[in-house]
Design a protein around this motif. Structure first.
Motif, PDB file in Angstrom:
ATOM      1  N   GLY A 655       0.834  -1.205   0.000  1.00 22.60           N
ATOM      2  CA  GLY A 655       0.000   0.000   0.000  1.00 22.60           C
ATOM      3  C   GLY A 655       0.860   1.242   0.000  1.00 22.60           C
ATOM      4  O   GLY A 655       0.975   1.946  -1.002  1.00 22.60           O
ATOM      5  N   LYS A 656       1.500   1.485   1.129  1.00 19.19           N
ATOM      6  CA  LYS A 656       2.525   2.520   1.234  1.00 19.19           C
ATOM      7  C   LYS A 656       3.469   2.108   2.350  1.00 19.19           C
ATOM      8  O   LYS A 656       3.021   1.787   3.451  1.00 19.19           O
ATOM      9  CB  LYS A 656       1.872   3.879   1.553  1.00 19.19           C
ATOM     10  N   SER A 657       4.758   2.088   2.043  1.00 16.97           N
ATOM     11  CA  SER A 657       5.726   1.777   3.090  1.00 16.97           C
ATOM     12  C   SER A 657       6.024   3.046   3.866  1.00 16.97           C
ATOM     13  O   SER A 657       6.418   4.055   3.292  1.00 16.97           O
ATOM     14  CB  SER A 657       7.009   1.217   2.479  1.00 16.97           C
ATOM     15  N   LEU A 658       5.826   3.015   5.178  1.00 18.86           N
ATOM     16  CA  LEU A 658       6.067   4.202   5.987  1.00 18.86           C
ATOM     17  C   LEU A 658       7.557   4.382   6.233  1.00 18.86           C
ATOM     18  O   LEU A 658       8.053   5.497   6.321  1.00 18.86           O
ATOM     19  CB  LEU A 658       5.335   4.088   7.329  1.00 18.86           C
ATOM     20  N   ASN A 659       8.277   3.270   6.358  1.00 21.63           N
ATOM     21  CA  ASN A 659       9.686   3.305   6.756  1.00 21.63           C
ATOM     22  C   ASN A 659      10.387   2.139   6.059  1.00 21.63           C
ATOM     23  O   ASN A 659      10.556   1.061   6.648  1.00 21.63           O
ATOM     24  CB  ASN A 659       9.748   3.158   8.288  1.00 21.63           C
ATOM     25  N   PHE A 714       8.495  -3.848  -2.867  1.00 20.71           N
ATOM     26  CA  PHE A 714       7.107  -3.501  -2.592  1.00 20.71           C
ATOM     27  C   PHE A 714       6.388  -2.987  -3.840  1.00 20.71           C
ATOM     28  O   PHE A 714       6.934  -2.185  -4.596  1.00 20.71           O
ATOM     29  CB  PHE A 714       7.020  -2.415  -1.516  1.00 20.71           C
ATOM     30  N   VAL A 715       5.165  -3.445  -4.008  1.00 21.96           N
ATOM     31  CA  VAL A 715       4.206  -2.787  -4.896  1.00 21.96           C
ATOM     32  C   VAL A 715       3.422  -1.852  -3.985  1.00 21.96           C
ATOM     33  O   VAL A 715       3.234  -2.151  -2.804  1.00 21.96           O
ATOM     34  CB  VAL A 715       3.269  -3.845  -5.542  1.00 21.96           C
ATOM     35  N   GLU A 716       2.998  -0.702  -4.484  1.00 20.49           N
ATOM     36  CA  GLU A 716       2.276   0.223  -3.613  1.00 20.49           C
ATOM     37  C   GLU A 716       0.941   0.640  -4.233  1.00 20.49           C
ATOM     38  O   GLU A 716       0.861   1.585  -5.009  1.00 20.49           O
ATOM     39  CB  GLU A 716       3.145   1.446  -3.278  1.00 20.49           C
ATOM     40  N   THR A 717      -0.098  -0.093  -3.892  1.00 19.73           N
ATOM     41  CA  THR A 717      -1.469   0.242  -4.293  1.00 19.73           C
ATOM     42  C   THR A 717      -2.196   0.669  -3.029  1.00 19.73           C
ATOM     43  O   THR A 717      -2.446  -0.165  -2.161  1.00 19.73           O
ATOM     44  CB  THR A 717      -2.190  -0.992  -4.876  1.00 19.73           C
ATOM     45  N   TYR A 724      -2.373   6.946   5.028  1.00 25.76           N
ATOM     46  CA  TYR A 724      -1.443   7.152   3.928  1.00 25.76           C
ATOM     47  C   TYR A 724      -1.373   5.947   2.983  1.00 25.76           C
ATOM     48  O   TYR A 724      -0.371   5.732   2.305  1.00 25.76           O
ATOM     49  CB  TYR A 724      -0.059   7.573   4.470  1.00 25.76           C
ATOM     50  N   GLY A 725      -2.442   5.160   2.988  1.00 27.38           N
ATOM     51  CA  GLY A 725      -2.537   4.056   2.033  1.00 27.38           C
ATOM     52  C   GLY A 725      -1.893   2.759   2.481  1.00 27.38           C
ATOM     53  O   GLY A 725      -1.927   1.755   1.767  1.00 27.38           O
ATOM     54  N   SER A 726      -1.312   2.745   3.683  1.00 32.90           N
ATOM     55  CA  SER A 726      -0.550   1.576   4.143  1.00 32.90           C
ATOM     56  C   SER A 726      -1.432   0.343   4.275  1.00 32.90           C
ATOM     57  O   SER A 726      -2.620   0.441   4.574  1.00 32.90           O
ATOM     58  CB  SER A 726       0.097   1.877   5.488  1.00 32.90           C
ATOM     59  N   ARG A 727      -0.833  -0.814   4.057  1.00 33.95           N
ATOM     60  CA  ARG A 727      -1.530  -2.086   4.244  1.00 33.95           C
ATOM     61  C   ARG A 727      -0.783  -2.924   5.285  1.00 33.95           C
ATOM     62  O   ARG A 727       0.398  -2.716   5.537  1.00 33.95           O
ATOM     63  CB  ARG A 727      -1.560  -2.887   2.931  1.00 33.95           C
ATOM     64  N   ALA A 728      -1.518  -3.895   5.826  1.00 31.28           N
ATOM     65  CA  ALA A 728      -0.894  -4.842   6.751  1.00 31.28           C
ATOM     66  C   ALA A 728       0.220  -5.589   6.024  1.00 31.28           C
ATOM     67  O   ALA A 728       0.037  -6.033   4.895  1.00 31.28           O
ATOM     68  CB  ALA A 728      -1.941  -5.829   7.259  1.00 31.28           C
ATOM     69  N   PHE A 729       1.396  -5.710   6.664  1.00 30.78           N
ATOM     70  CA  PHE A 729       2.517  -6.389   5.993  1.00 30.78           C
ATOM     71  C   PHE A 729       3.446  -7.134   6.940  1.00 30.78           C
ATOM     72  O   PHE A 729       4.245  -7.964   6.506  1.00 30.78           O
ATOM     73  CB  PHE A 729       3.368  -5.357   5.224  1.00 30.78           C
ATOM     74  N   SER A 730       3.357  -6.877   8.244  1.00 27.47           N
ATOM     75  CA  SER A 730       4.438  -7.296   9.150  1.00 27.47           C
ATOM     76  C   SER A 730       4.625  -8.799   9.227  1.00 27.47           C
ATOM     77  O   SER A 730       5.741  -9.279   9.362  1.00 27.47           O
ATOM     78  CB  SER A 730       4.177  -6.775  10.562  1.00 27.47           C
ATOM     79  N   GLU A 731       3.541  -9.561   9.215  1.00 27.51           N
ATOM     80  CA  GLU A 731       3.691 -11.005   9.396  1.00 27.51           C
ATOM     81  C   GLU A 731       3.839 -11.747   8.076  1.00 27.51           C
ATOM     82  O   GLU A 731       4.192 -12.920   8.055  1.00 27.51           O
ATOM     83  CB  GLU A 731       2.483 -11.558  10.153  1.00 27.51           C
TER      84      GLU A 731
END
Lengths: 771, 154
Positions: A655-659, A714-717, A724-731
């Motif tokens: 979605g969007k990588s914050l960091n 990362f793809v960022e949709t 800010y468009g972020s999606r769950a990604f951590s696990e």
């Protein structure tokens, strides 16, 4: 402040030994608890003799299960905190010793003598659902903690979830190719580096102070309140930094035992810190899975029907397993568009250790099965496994198995992930399997998706205060166990307030009496659930700041904007007032003060989620689906079946990588755990007794001499409803890597490899069986 | 060889300070650091020598403090993570994101600090060999390896 590389808020504490975890704290007069565990996987406890244990100098109290006749469970109340009359797994807590020093507590626990009468053991979920299987529980007698759990009377089944979509018979009739496979994947363990620990003290008024290594401080409060009939507000849970969770610390476990221990010594502070061996055999672990998969594909290569039976090995108690079975059901086709779906997913009791959430929440297990079947279909139809995935991958306007319509906000772009993966790994027909003398270099791929599976009423909150110098303090109920949530949330707030994230202090420790409720720090959900609450708190503060500034600057509110801790007039920026002159009220030269203190508050809860229909599974289980594609490249030795992992790749729609630096590291960590599951991790049982109970015999992924290259892109949709468009990604890094590994090994060895974990010997055995 | 029995007073040279403390001779160095001296940077991860979260330096060599008795450390120079001040390894770990939960970090830091002292020109094989002594469950070791390399003069 978004999409920038900044260090973790607590980074310097963690490299100086100053970072404190629950086990690091000492309380005046603190006592120590040690556990006596069941020696049998299934037995009646006929008698317990405590005489020798009480004779140890320093022992103050010993508690057995009969003293606390209560059942606990966050889904189905099936588990006594200490076994009462009957133990259902090897390592189940039977008694707690409390002593004034650790040595005495442990020595006394070793001197407890119990007489058992062995009962038949149930060794697998497949065996557990046989009509003549010995019953571990009378599930129909148990109280439900939630209403959408479906225990099956007279069976070892704590829930059964049915997915019925389309017409499965019609689907299979249209199929030119049918592939069926069965899988039996073992249980394993979280192995967070910090073992579980809790310290509990009961005050004179009956209120409770607990410090614990937990991902779910608010669940600890709620569970203790229900089990021991204490008002929630009288239970104060303090969670400092947590040394890894991976889902394992989302279960309420050691806190209940610590409370019982403290209660037995008149409320004195008691510390229960599990030794590694106990953390492995006694505390909840990762599920095993028995699965039967049948896929039908037409002659053009489109999937027409999918029929799945999933049996989650929940071990002796169900904990959150019914919800894992549900999570598997709702995404259980894998990320493919299939109109006709028939799935039964059950959580099943066995005499294994009981399980709880684990990174991937079941997706790391079922995805292995699906992705193996997809590769087999490709082989059967002589198709390129990549093209087959691309052809069938789930797309916008498609419907999920529970009939949620997908769009570019609620789902990542899997097609884009697959295409990016293809170019990164240079996937071509002529280089997927290359022979070089005795070595074979092979590539395997997988695709995954995952929704969040939150309760439909999960909430979060944020409180924002300011300091007299204008800096901000953010308080949330989110636990920090390495996922960098505090840093991500500071970035979200900094972006919203247009200020330096370094000027935002985020509470690291969580105290339930101060922090607004945050459901649980699980499901990779924090940037959304807490992030939205933070945005709401920021909006609230901005409104107040502008209102007060409009008085000071003598202009309409709509003329104001905010940047770098200043409120300024948009068309005349030299007219401004700093946060420091606003946040604690406007101060006038004559001493007058106006406006009081500015406090931003934000609440947020999941919306539009539903429970699933019992007959069809129809319903909305999560707010979004994260998608991704993975690859593993190996070098396989034909002579001894050993292999080396050369490369592991993940492409994920974030979605969007914050960091980005931190975010990629987190995904790589998941991939590393998956390589552990793929290559070495499993519980070894003999008659349901766990045999590999230390880190010497239970091996996790170590630093390798020829470490694979870990590649994450990362793809960022953007998800339009998430900060800010972020999606769950951590696990998610964990989900499909071991499937890709098995696909690569199957291609290299020319043998269908459907088991885990995979070392040279395991592959050799499969090849021998294949002959 | 010195014999100890009962509760004894020992003098330990830790982080360039002499610490006097009463211990029982059976106590591990890890136990004494954490429970007698309040130095909780070294972590118990397995208390069996498998994970390395308790690593400290003894005369500049990494030792798993759960496998060493405190009395064995008498007369030797003990360095714990609390004794590091602006060490290149600390900065490198922060810059390379070489940790997530942080629980294993003290141990890995001490390994890397010692590596930079004893083998400032270590090659990849030696770096791997040293890092294999410890377990990190959060990262894939890539960032820890990068941090280690960045403080070596290769």
């Amino acid at each position: 402040m978004i999409n920038i590389d900044i260090s973790r808020k607590e980074a310097w504490d963690k490299v100086s030994g100053k970072a404190k975890y629950a086990g690091d704290y000492v309380f005046p007069g603190m006592l120590f608890a040690a556990l006596y565990l069941s020696k049998y996987p299934h037995a009646l406890i006929k008698s317990i003799n405590l005489d020798k244990a009480y004779a140890v100098e320093g022992v103050i109290s010993i508690v057995t299960g009969d003293k606390f006749n209560a059942l606990c469970g966050s889904v189905l109340k099936d588990r006594p905190p200490l076994a009462i009359d009957r133990a259902r797994y090897y390592g189940e807590p039977v008694a707690i010793v409390i002593a004034d020093n650790e040595m005495a507590a442990n020595a006394a626990a070793a001197l407890i003598e119990a007489e058992y009468e062995e009962l038949p053991i149930v060794e697998s979920p497949t065996a557990a659902i046989m009509p003549d299987a010995f019953l571990l529980h009378k599930v129909e007698d148990y109280e439900k903690a939630v209403d959408d759990v479906h225990p099956q009377k007279g069976a070892n089944i704590s829930t059964k979830i049915k997915i019925r979509k389309g017409d499965i018979n019609k689907g299979f009739k249209e199929a030119a190719y049918i592939e069926e496979a069965t899988f039996c994947l073992p249980q394993s363990d979280h192995i967070a580096m910090e073992t579980r620990c809790a310290v509990c003290e009961i005050m004179a008024d009956g209120s409770v102070n607990i410090m614990t290594s937990s991902q779910s401080p608010f669940s600890v409060r709620q569970q203790l309140s229900k089990i021991f009939k204490i008002e929630e507000g009288k239970i104060r849970v303090h969670v400092p930094l947590v040394g890894g969770g991976f889902g394992g610390k989302s279960a309420v476990f050691q806190e209940i035992l610590a409370y019982i221990a403290s209660y037995s010594v008149n409320g004195r502070a008691v510390k229960l810190a599990l030794m590694r061996e106990q953390d492995i055999i006694c505390a909840p672990c990762r599920m095993g899975l028995d699965a039967k998969i049948k896929f039908g594909m037409d002659k053009e290569g489109y999937f027409k029907a999918a029929e799945m039976v999933y049996l989650v090995d929940s071990g002796a108690y169900c904990d959150i397993s019914p919800k894992i079975a549900q999570a598997i059901a709702v995404d259980g086709t894998g990320p493919y568009n299939i109109e006709n779906v028939y799935c039964d997913s059950m959580s099943v009791y066995t005499n294994h250790p009981y399980v709880t959430a684990y990174r991937g929440f079941g997706h790391e297990s079922y995805t292995f099965c699906i992705e193996r079947v997809v590769d087999k279909l490709a082989k059967k139809a002589a198709m390129d496994p990549f093209e087959l995935r691309l052809k069938n991958c789930i797309r916008y306007e498609n419907f999920t198995p529970t009939q949620v319509k997908l769009n570019e906000s609620n789902m990542g772009n899997l097609e884009a992930c697959l295409n990016m993966l293809k170019s990164i790994v240079d996937w071509r027909e002529d280089n997927r399997v290359i022979s070089r003398n005795d070595k074979i270099i092979a590539k395997g791929i997988s695709a995954f998706w995952k929704t969040t599976n939150t309760p439909s009423d999960a909430v979060s909150g944020a409180v924002l205060t300011f300091n007299s110098d204008g800096g901000a303090n953010l308080t949330v109920g989110v636990v920090e166990y390495g996922q960098a949530s505090k840093t991500h949330l500071a970035q979200i707030l900094a972006e919203k307030l247009s200020m330096n994230p370094g000027r935002i202090n985020v509470n690291i420790d969580v105290r339930t009496e101060n922090a607004p409720e945050h459901w649980k720090t699980v499901a990779s959900l924090t940037n959304y659930l807490a992030g939205r609450a933070v945005l709401n708190a920021a909006e609230d503060a901005l409104r107040q700041l502008k209102a007060l500034a409009s008085v000071a600057l003598r202009c309409p509110v709509e003329d104001l904007d905010i940047e770098n801790e200043r409120v300024f007039i948009k068309h005349n920026p030299e007219y401004f007032i700093g946060f420091q002159d606003l946040v604690h009220g406007l101060k006038y030269a004559d001493g007058n003060n106006y406006g009081g203190q500015i406090i931003g508050r934000g609440g947020f809860g999941m919306s539009h989620l539903t429970k699933l229909a019992e007959d069809s599974g129809k319903g909305k289980p999560g707010h979004e689906w994260t998608t991704g594609a993975q690859e593993v490249e190996i070098e396989y030795d034909k002579n001894n079946h050993k292999y080396k992992i050369l490369k592991a790749v993940t492409v994920l729609d974030i979605g969007k990588s914050l960091n980005p630096g931190i975010d990629k590291g987190i995904v790589k960590g998941g991939m590393s755990m998956a390589l552990g599951i793929g290559s070495r991790e499993k519980f070894v049982y003999r008659d349901c007794r766990t045999e590999n109970t230390s880190l010497r015999t239970y091996k996790v992924y170590h630093k390798e001499y020829d470490a694979p290259a870990f590649i994450v892109e990362f793809v960022e949709t953007p998800n339009k409803e998430s900060p800010y468009g972020s999606r769950a990604f951590s696990e998610h890094g964990i989900i499909g890597i071991h499937a890709a590994l098995a696909n690569a090994l199957s291609a290299a060895a020319g043998c269908e490899i459907d088991t885990l974990p995979l070392d040279g010997e395991a592959i050799w055995q499969l090849m021998e069986a294949d002959k | 060889m010195t014999e100890y029995s009962g509760v004894v007073e020992v003098r330990l040279d830790i982080n360039n300070e002499i610490k006097k403390t009463e211990i029982r001779p059976s106590e591990t160095l890890l136990y004494v650091l954490r429970n007698r001296l309040g130095l909780t940077g070294a972590k118990p991860g397995c208390e069996n020598g498998d994970c390395g979260a308790c690593t400290v330096l003894i005369d500049n060599m990494p030792i798993k403090s759960c496998l060493m008795l405190a009395v064995e450390a008498v007369g030797r120079k003990i360095l714990t993570v609390e004794g590091l001040k602006d060490a290149p390894a600390q900065k490198a770990f922060v810059e390379k994101n070489a940790f997530q939960c942080g629980y294993c970090t003290s141990g890995f830091l001490m390994v890397c600090h010692s590596l930079s002292i004893n083998h400032p020109k270590a090659d990849d094989k030696r770096i791997s060999e040293w890092l294999q002594s410890n377990i990190c469950r959060c990262t894939c070791y890539e960032e820890i390896t990068a941090a280690a390399k960045s403080i070596l003069s290769r």
